[in-house]
Design a protein around this motif. Sequence first.
Motif, PDB file in Angstrom:
ATOM      1  N   GLY A   1       0.808  -1.214   0.000  1.00 54.63           N
ATOM      2  CA  GLY A   1       0.000   0.000   0.000  1.00 54.63           C
ATOM      3  C   GLY A   1       0.843   1.267   0.000  1.00 54.63           C
ATOM      4  O   GLY A   1       0.380   2.333   0.409  1.00 54.63           O
ATOM      5  N   ARG A   2       2.058   1.168  -0.438  1.00 56.19           N
ATOM      6  CA  ARG A   2       2.945   2.330  -0.496  1.00 56.19           C
ATOM      7  C   ARG A   2       3.985   2.096  -1.580  1.00 56.19           C
ATOM      8  O   ARG A   2       4.243   0.943  -1.946  1.00 56.19           O
ATOM      9  N   PRO A   3       4.579   3.135  -2.129  1.00 51.78           N
ATOM     10  CA  PRO A   3       5.598   2.925  -3.164  1.00 51.78           C
ATOM     11  C   PRO A   3       6.769   2.113  -2.609  1.00 51.78           C
ATOM     12  O   PRO A   3       7.099   2.234  -1.420  1.00 51.78           O
ATOM     13  N   PRO A   4       7.396   1.300  -3.454  1.00 57.32           N
ATOM     14  CA  PRO A   4       8.504   0.456  -2.955  1.00 57.32           C
ATOM     15  C   PRO A   4       9.794   1.249  -2.808  1.00 57.32           C
ATOM     16  O   PRO A   4      10.750   1.048  -3.544  1.00 57.32           O
ATOM     17  N   VAL A   5       9.820   2.155  -1.861  1.00 59.50           N
ATOM     18  CA  VAL A   5      10.984   3.036  -1.711  1.00 59.50           C
ATOM     19  C   VAL A   5      11.709   2.814  -0.395  1.00 59.50           C
ATOM     20  O   VAL A   5      12.618   3.561  -0.052  1.00 59.50           O
ATOM     21  N   PHE A   6      11.299   1.810   0.353  1.00 60.65           N
ATOM     22  CA  PHE A   6      11.805   1.715   1.719  1.00 60.65           C
ATOM     23  C   PHE A   6      12.355   0.330   2.008  1.00 60.65           C
ATOM     24  O   PHE A   6      11.778  -0.682   1.623  1.00 60.65           O
ATOM     25  N   GLY A   7      13.458   0.285   2.704  1.00 59.45           N
ATOM     26  CA  GLY A   7      14.055  -1.002   3.065  1.00 59.45           C
ATOM     27  C   GLY A   7      15.162  -1.356   2.090  1.00 59.45           C
ATOM     28  O   GLY A   7      15.072  -1.091   0.892  1.00 59.45           O
ATOM     29  N   THR A   8      16.210  -1.957   2.607  1.00 62.13           N
ATOM     30  CA  THR A   8      17.375  -2.243   1.776  1.00 62.13           C
ATOM     31  C   THR A   8      17.064  -3.281   0.719  1.00 62.13           C
ATOM     32  O   THR A   8      17.625  -3.254  -0.374  1.00 62.13           O
ATOM     33  N   PHE A   9      16.156  -4.222   1.030  1.00 59.15           N
ATOM     34  CA  PHE A   9      15.782  -5.241   0.049  1.00 59.15           C
ATOM     35  C   PHE A   9      15.121  -4.585  -1.159  1.00 59.15           C
ATOM     36  O   PHE A   9      15.542  -4.776  -2.304  1.00 59.15           O
TER      37      PHE A   9
END
Lengths: 255, 420
Positions: free
Chosen positions: A52-60
Amino acid sequence: MPADRPLVAVALALVLFVGLMGRARPRASFFAAFTAMLTLVGLLGARWVIGGRPPVFGTFETSVAETFALLALALFVDRRLLPTGVLRGPAWLAAITLGHTFFLDNGITPLTISEISLWIDLHAPLAWLAWAFYLMAAAMAFVDEQRRQALATRLLGLAFFFHSAMAFVGIYYATLLFAKPWAWDPVQILALLGWTLAGVALHLHLFFRVSLYRLRYFIAFIALVYVLSGKLMMYLPFGQSFHVFELGVFVGGPK
Amino acid sequence: MPMLAKLIRALAARWVTAYLMLTYALFVALLAAWSTISPAQRVAGIASLSPFWLLYLIAGVHLLACTIQFFASVRRRATLSLPEDRAGTAVTLTLNDETLAPAAKRAGMKCRWLDKESVAVLYRHRFSSVGTLLFHGALLLLPLAYVISGATRFEGKAWIIEGHTFEGKRAEYYRVTPTEHFSARAPKVHFETEAVEATFWQKKLFFTDLRALLITGKGAERQAAWATMAQPVWIDGARISIQGFNYTPSVEVLAPTGQRIQEADLNLRLFPPGVEDSFTLPGLPHRFWVRLYPDDRGFQLGKPVFHLAVTRGKRLVSRGWLRRGEHLAFDGFRIAFPAIRRGGEIVVHRDWGYPLLWAILMLALLGIAWRVLAPSCIVWLVKKDNGSVEAIVREDAFARGRAERLLANWRADKGNTDAR
C-alpha cells in the motif's frame, strides 16, 4: 512476501546467464536481461500493491529497484546506442546486487513518519537512477573503444545530474524535517564524497582531456563510494545515521 | 586592467581546480571515516575547523576567477565568434545555401552566415555553456544564503499538550537557537492544540504516524491544520512540525479532610514507557516521581498504570502503582492522576536564508541539466583564399558525435555527395 525470494532467484539466474553468455549469445542475452527486468518490475509492483505504499523503503526493496534501474538503462544502451555486447558488465553488477538481497530482510514494513512524503518518493528514484548511471558509466569506461568512451562521458554527466538532483531534494526535505539542510550524517558525507569525486573526474576529462579509459579505476571508485553511501549504513551502529532504511532486523536494528 | 586580467588568469589556473577538488575530497573522505564512529555533532565540529574554512575561502576566490574568465568563453560561443585558434580539417564542399541548408536540417542544426560566401556556421545549443556558468555561479551564491541564514535563523523546541494553547513565549520553549535576540527573531506563533495522534509499527518504538491538529486564528479566521513531521504548518513564515510524542497527566491532591487542595495539568516527559519525570506542588515540601506505562500491549493508551514515588528531602515517604484516578496516600494527603493527555514535541523554525538556498540549488541543477542534456555543437565552415573550405569544430564532450556525422560526407579524402 513469499514470492520475493523465488522471483529474485529467477532474475539472478537470468542475469548470470547474461554475464556468462553475453558475448556468445547476444540475442538470447538481451531477452534474458529483458525478462529479468520485467521480473523485478513485477516484484516491485506486487510489493507496492500489497504494502500500500511505493517500494521506496528497506534495503531489500532498494536493491531490487536499483537493479531494475541498471538493467533498464543497460538494455536501452544496448538496443539504442550500440550494436550489441554492453550487457555483460551491468549483468555481473546486477548479479552481485541481487545476490546480496538473500541476506536482507524482505518483509514489507510500513513507512516511518520521516519517510511518508512525496519528496522521499522523488528522492529514492533519483538515487536509483544515479546508481544505474554511475555503474553503467564505470562499465563503459573499461572498454577502450571510441563510441563507448563517448557514451561513458554522457553517462557520467547524467549520473552527476541525478546524483545532484537526489542530493538537492534530500537537502530541501531535510530543512522541512530537521530545520537544517545538512547534518554531517555518514550517508550525506559519503554522497558528498562521491559527488565531489565525480566533479573531479568530469574536470579531469573536460579540462585536461584525460580519457575516461585512463580514469576507469577512478570512475569505478566513484561508483563504489556511491554504492557505499547507500549500503554502508546497515552496518553502522543503530542511530548513527538519520537515514532509516530498515525497520526490520538485519544489522543493529531494533528487535 | 592588464594586471587584473593576469591576476584572474593566475587565480583561475586549471591545476588549482584539480588540486582544490582533490584536497576537498580528501577532507570529506576523512570526515566520512570519522562519521561512522562519532556522533554527528562531533563531525560537524571537525568540519567547521579553520582548515575547512580556509579551503572554502580559497575555493571561493578561485571559483570567482574561473567564472569571470569563463564568461568571455560563454559569450564567444553564444555569439558564434570564429575561434582564434583556427586549426580545422579540409572538406570538399561548395559553400552556399543550397548545400548547407539541407545538410543542417538533416543534422538537426541551424545555419548562419558570419560572412556571406566565405564563413558559415552550423550550430546547435550554442547557449549550452551558460549551464556551466549557472552551476558555478550558483555555488558562488551559497555564502550569501549562509550569511542570511545566520542573521535571521530561529529554531525553537517546545512541548505541546492537547487542549492547551501555545503562545510562542520564551518560557514555553525549552530550547531556542540562537539564545539571544528572542523578541526580534522569534515568529509570532499562536495556536491551540486540538489533538495529538500517534500510531506505531507492531509493538516497536517506530512511528508510522504522528500528527497534531493545530487551530490557528480566531472567529472567522479560525483554521485547523494537521502538522506532521514532513508536512509542517506555516505560521508567520515559520514552519511548525511535530517530532516527538508524549503523555502527560493531570494531578489532584486531597487534604486529610478530603478537600481538594491542588488540581493542575502537568507537563511531564513520560514517553517512552519507563521514562521517569518529577514535579513539585506549591505549598507541599514533597517531590513526586512518576513513570507511566500506557498499556501492557504497546504504546497506545489502554489500561495505563502509573508508578509514583513521593520523597521529602532524601526520605522516601510513599510509593505505589496507580491506575487512572486511583489515590496514593502520603503524609496524610492523597494524590491521584485523574486524566492523561497526549502531547508532542514541536519545532518552530524560521530562516529567511532557506528560500535563497532552494533557489540556488534549483539554479545549480538547471545549470547541470542544461549543460549535460543540451550539449553544444558548432561547426564553422571557412572558405580560404585558394578556394578550399575548412571545417572548425567545437563540440561538447556530452554531445553525440553530431559534428563527426555531419562532416563524414564532406571529408576531403572521401567521396562527396553534398558538394555539387
